[in-house]
Design an enzyme around this catalytic site. Structure first.
Site, PDB file in Angstrom:
ATOM      1  N   GLY A 157       0.999  -1.230  -0.103  1.00 64.64           N
ATOM      2  CA  GLY A 157       0.023   0.092   0.126  1.00 64.64           C
ATOM      3  C   GLY A 157       1.039   1.246   0.058  1.00 64.64           C
ATOM      4  O   GLY A 157       1.987   1.133  -0.652  1.00 64.64           O
ATOM      5  N   ARG A 158       0.600   2.213   0.549  1.00 61.74           N
ATOM      6  CA  ARG A 158       1.182   3.615   0.571  1.00 61.74           C
ATOM      7  C   ARG A 158       2.580   3.494   1.413  1.00 61.74           C
ATOM      8  O   ARG A 158       3.666   3.616   0.587  1.00 61.74           O
ATOM      9  CB  ARG A 158       0.605   4.729   1.588  1.00 61.74           C
ATOM     10  CG  ARG A 158      -0.702   5.142   0.845  1.00 61.74           C
ATOM     11  CD  ARG A 158      -1.630   6.211   1.609  1.00 61.74           C
ATOM     12  NE  ARG A 158      -1.924   5.281   2.903  1.00 61.74           N
ATOM     13  CZ  ARG A 158      -3.310   4.818   3.031  1.00 61.74           C
ATOM     14  NH1 ARG A 158      -4.328   5.408   2.086  1.00 61.74           N
ATOM     15  NH2 ARG A 158      -3.884   4.352   3.929  1.00 61.74           N
ATOM     16  N   ARG A 239       1.084  -4.516  12.391  1.00 59.27           N
ATOM     17  CA  ARG A 239       0.401  -4.555  13.929  1.00 59.27           C
ATOM     18  C   ARG A 239       0.709  -5.944  14.338  1.00 59.27           C
ATOM     19  O   ARG A 239       1.119  -6.968  13.699  1.00 59.27           O
ATOM     20  CB  ARG A 239      -1.025  -4.481  13.736  1.00 59.27           C
ATOM     21  CG  ARG A 239      -1.617  -3.073  13.490  1.00 59.27           C
ATOM     22  CD  ARG A 239      -1.662  -1.989  14.557  1.00 59.27           C
ATOM     23  NE  ARG A 239      -2.083  -0.794  14.301  1.00 59.27           N
ATOM     24  CZ  ARG A 239      -1.508   0.275  13.825  1.00 59.27           C
ATOM     25  NH1 ARG A 239      -0.205   0.174  13.622  1.00 59.27           N
ATOM     26  NH2 ARG A 239      -2.157   1.383  13.944  1.00 59.27           N
ATOM     27  N   GLU A 268       1.147  -4.164  23.582  1.00 59.49           N
ATOM     28  CA  GLU A 268       1.862  -3.088  23.646  1.00 59.49           C
ATOM     29  C   GLU A 268       1.478  -2.458  24.982  1.00 59.49           C
ATOM     30  O   GLU A 268       0.226  -2.234  25.226  1.00 59.49           O
ATOM     31  CB  GLU A 268       1.703  -2.249  22.470  1.00 59.49           C
ATOM     32  CG  GLU A 268       2.300  -2.734  21.180  1.00 59.49           C
ATOM     33  CD  GLU A 268       2.466  -2.136  19.766  1.00 59.49           C
ATOM     34  OE1 GLU A 268       2.028  -0.991  19.962  1.00 59.49           O
ATOM     35  OE2 GLU A 268       2.589  -2.649  18.884  1.00 59.49           O
ATOM     36  N   HIS A 287       7.190   0.626  18.793  1.00 58.58           N
ATOM     37  CA  HIS A 287       6.090   1.404  17.746  1.00 58.58           C
ATOM     38  C   HIS A 287       6.335   2.689  17.302  1.00 58.58           C
ATOM     39  O   HIS A 287       5.485   3.619  18.007  1.00 58.58           O
ATOM     40  CB  HIS A 287       4.662   1.143  18.521  1.00 58.58           C
ATOM     41  CG  HIS A 287       3.496   1.097  17.367  1.00 58.58           C
ATOM     42  ND1 HIS A 287       2.236   0.572  17.815  1.00 58.58           N
ATOM     43  CD2 HIS A 287       3.372   2.023  16.207  1.00 58.58           C
ATOM     44  CE1 HIS A 287       1.554   0.648  16.567  1.00 58.58           C
ATOM     45  NE2 HIS A 287       2.171   1.526  15.895  1.00 58.58           N
TER      46      HIS A 287
HETATM   47  P1  NAP Z   1      -2.705   0.810   3.017  1.00 59.85           P
HETATM   48  O1  NAP Z   1      -2.117   2.000   2.033  1.00 59.85           O
HETATM   49  O2  NAP Z   1      -4.079   0.755   3.161  1.00 59.85           O
HETATM   50  O3  NAP Z   1      -1.910  -0.385   2.334  1.00 59.85           O
HETATM   51  C1  NAP Z   1      -2.161  -1.522   3.097  1.00 59.85           C
HETATM   52  C2  NAP Z   1      -1.919  -2.538   1.936  1.00 59.85           C
HETATM   53  O4  NAP Z   1      -2.351  -4.031   2.330  1.00 59.85           O
HETATM   54  C3  NAP Z   1      -2.846  -2.693   0.714  1.00 59.85           C
HETATM   55  O5  NAP Z   1      -2.022  -2.645  -0.148  1.00 59.85           O
HETATM   56  C4  NAP Z   1      -3.803  -3.668   0.648  1.00 59.85           C
HETATM   57  O6  NAP Z   1      -3.846  -4.278  -0.500  1.00 59.85           O
HETATM   58  C5  NAP Z   1      -2.756  -4.682   1.735  1.00 59.85           C
HETATM   59  N1  NAP Z   1      -3.688  -5.721   2.242  1.00 59.85           N
HETATM   60  C6  NAP Z   1      -4.841  -5.769   2.724  1.00 59.85           C
HETATM   61  N2  NAP Z   1      -5.290  -6.710   3.522  1.00 59.85           N
HETATM   62  C7  NAP Z   1      -4.357  -7.819   2.969  1.00 59.85           C
HETATM   63  C8  NAP Z   1      -4.448  -9.052   2.850  1.00 59.85           C
HETATM   64  N3  NAP Z   1      -5.433  -9.858   3.550  1.00 59.85           N
HETATM   65  N4  NAP Z   1      -3.077  -9.882   2.456  1.00 59.85           N
HETATM   66  C9  NAP Z   1      -2.391  -9.130   1.785  1.00 59.85           C
HETATM   67  N5  NAP Z   1      -2.459  -7.742   1.582  1.00 59.85           N
HETATM   68  C10 NAP Z   1      -3.359  -6.993   2.324  1.00 59.85           C
HETATM   69  O7  NAP Z   1      -2.096   1.324   4.359  1.00 59.85           O
HETATM   70  P2  NAP Z   1      -0.546   1.954   4.779  1.00 59.85           P
HETATM   71  O8  NAP Z   1      -0.833   3.391   4.933  1.00 59.85           O
HETATM   72  O9  NAP Z   1       0.297   1.615   3.930  1.00 59.85           O
HETATM   73  O10 NAP Z   1      -0.421   1.424   6.322  1.00 59.85           O
HETATM   74  C11 NAP Z   1      -0.377   0.052   6.234  1.00 59.85           C
HETATM   75  C12 NAP Z   1      -0.656  -0.536   7.884  1.00 59.85           C
HETATM   76  O11 NAP Z   1       0.578  -0.006   8.472  1.00 59.85           O
HETATM   77  C13 NAP Z   1      -1.513   0.540   8.556  1.00 59.85           C
HETATM   78  O12 NAP Z   1      -2.739  -0.296   8.620  1.00 59.85           O
HETATM   79  C14 NAP Z   1      -0.976   0.084   9.938  1.00 59.85           C
HETATM   80  O13 NAP Z   1      -1.535  -1.018  10.742  1.00 59.85           O
HETATM   81  C15 NAP Z   1       0.519   0.047   9.646  1.00 59.85           C
HETATM   82  N6  NAP Z   1       1.326   1.181  10.200  1.00 59.85           N
HETATM   83  C16 NAP Z   1       2.172   1.096  11.228  1.00 59.85           C
HETATM   84  C17 NAP Z   1       2.717   2.212  11.580  1.00 59.85           C
HETATM   85  C18 NAP Z   1       4.061   2.014  12.832  1.00 59.85           C
HETATM   86  O14 NAP Z   1       4.278   3.046  13.603  1.00 59.85           O
HETATM   87  N7  NAP Z   1       4.693   1.057  12.771  1.00 59.85           N
HETATM   88  C19 NAP Z   1       2.850   3.430  11.398  1.00 59.85           C
HETATM   89  C20 NAP Z   1       1.781   3.577   9.989  1.00 59.85           C
HETATM   90  C21 NAP Z   1       1.127   2.472   9.825  1.00 59.85           C
HETATM   91  P3  NAP Z   1      -5.246  -5.008  -1.061  1.00 59.85           P
HETATM   92  O15 NAP Z   1      -6.370  -4.297  -0.495  1.00 59.85           O
HETATM   93  O16 NAP Z   1      -4.987  -5.161  -2.553  1.00 59.85           O
HETATM   94  O17 NAP Z   1      -4.883  -6.350  -0.297  1.00 59.85           O
END
Ligand code: NAP
Length: 325
Positions: A157-158, A239, A268, A287
């Site tokens: 994703g992003r 997560r 956490e 985190h």
């Molecule tokens: P995003 O743009 O929505 O990207 C998530 C990606 O995961 C999408 O491309 C989606 O593609 C894919 N996905 C969803 N369900 C899936 C599945 N069952 N199997 C395989 N791929 C799957 O979100 P983002 O902004 O990149 O953020 C992603 C995640 O990072 C957040 O939800 C959050 O939990 C985590 N995060 C963590 C931190 C940190 O501090 N560590 C900070 C920010 C975010 P499809 O829909 O095509 O499957």
């Protein structure tokens, strides 16, 4: 006219608080690291129209039941698994989050964790400070090459794309797995779409960035770690719930995989009793994916703007739709 009440569940950058104070009476639980006690939260939300929260503070059904006047919940995060989305949507409560704003900061940290885990950076730093460095050794603290290695991104994703752009700079071979394909990335970064199993079998670095959903719960377990190379490094910046931590511990302990870098945990803050913390091949962080000063400040401001839009009954800058989970 009565000003609405807003409850902020943690200390926030002052810019965000000042924005809220222009329109509302603001209660802030003024602590950086101590969570608001549930009794205080339940009392404070009784007459609240808005709640500004974060990844660590849960807004569950009990909180919603205690807050009959609630119009909007806003979180300074992209992930919203701490909020009972279905229940809030059922009550017509708007939900805001901050996608995009933290993409590059989180991709930076995730790539730093990848490099630190592959090249044993944290272990080496501790080795020096603990007075263990007695001489140069040909194979002392040797790790895995990053440049030119194969990276497998689960959740392109992003943030996943941000990591892929960084990986391209390291001449890495990029594999990814999503539920849907991304033709643009395949073209611009020469990324290869593959099944989860194929990605796990072929990658030197496996990076998990899929959101926490019922479908992704424990998506990395015993079977998946067994598919990985014994020289491979696993990075989780998504997560903790997405990973079976016991299976990860066993895979690391038994040498089924080489190392792990973890920014997130099932529970956490992670307990010091968590066996993962006893392993020298685990690099653990609290985190801090999006934790740069500029990014966290911007996230807080956008979260405040979302909240004010919800109070005014206008469109939020970034709204979570109740039907997305
Ligand atoms: P995003 O743009 O929505 O990207 C998530 C990606 O995961 C999408 O491309 C989606 O593609 C894919 N996905 C969803 N369900 C899936 C599945 N069952 N199997 C395989 N791929 C799957 O979100 P983002 O902004 O990149 O953020 C992603 C995640 O990072 C957040 O939800 C959050 O939990 C985590 N995060 C963590 C931190 C940190 O501090 N560590 C900070 C920010 C975010 P499809 O829909 O095509 O499957």
């Amino acid at each position: 006219m009565n000003r609405p009440k807003v409850v902020v569940t943690r200390r926030m950058p002052q810019e965000a608080i000042e924005l809220l104070e222009k329109e509302a009476n603001v209660y802030v639980w003024d602590s950086e690291e101590t969570a608001i006690p549930q009794t205080v939260l339940l009392e404070q939300v009784k007459d609240a129209a808005g709640i500004l929260t974060n990844v660590a503070d849960s807004i569950d059904k009990e909180v919603l039941d205690a807050a009959p006047s609630l119009k909007v919940i806003s979180t300074m995060a992209v992930g919203y698994d701490n909020i009972d989305i279905a229940e809030a949507a059922r009550r017509g409560i708007a939900i805001g989050h901050t996608p995009g704003i933290l993409t590059e900061a989180t991709a930076d940290l995730t790539f730093a964790l990848l490099m630190a885990s592959g090249r044993r950076v944290a272990e080496g730093a501790a080795y020096v400070k603990e007075g263990k460095w007695k001489s140069w050794g040909p194979m002392l603290l040797t790790g895995q090459d990053v440049y030119g290695a194969t990276i497998g991104i689960i959740g392109m994703g992003r943030i996943g794309e941000g990591i892929a752009r960084r990986a391209a700079g390291f001449d890495m071979n990029i594999l990814y797995h999503n539920r849907s394909r991304k033709p643009d990335i395949e073209k611009s970064l020469n990324a290869e779409y593959c099944s989860l199993d194929s990605l796990l079998e072929r990658s030197d670095f496996v990076v998990l960035l899929a959101p926490s959903t019922p479908e992704t719960y424990r998506m990395m377990g015993e079977r998946e770690f067994k598919l990985m190379k014994s020289s491979a490094v696993f990075i989780n910046a998504s997560r903790g719930k997405n990973v079976d931590e016991q299976a990860l511990y066993e895979a690391l302990q038994d040498g089924e995989i080489w190392a792990a870098g973890l920014d997130v945990f099932d529970e956490e803050p992670v307990s010091l009793d968590n066996p993962l913390l006893s392993l020298s091949n685990v690099t653990a962080l609290p985190h801090i994916g999006s934790a740069s000063i500029k990014t966290r400040t911007k996230m807080a401001v956008v979260a405040a703007q979302n909240l004010l839009a919800g109070l005014a009954g206008t469109e939020l800058l970034f709204e979570v739709k109740g039907d997305t989970v």
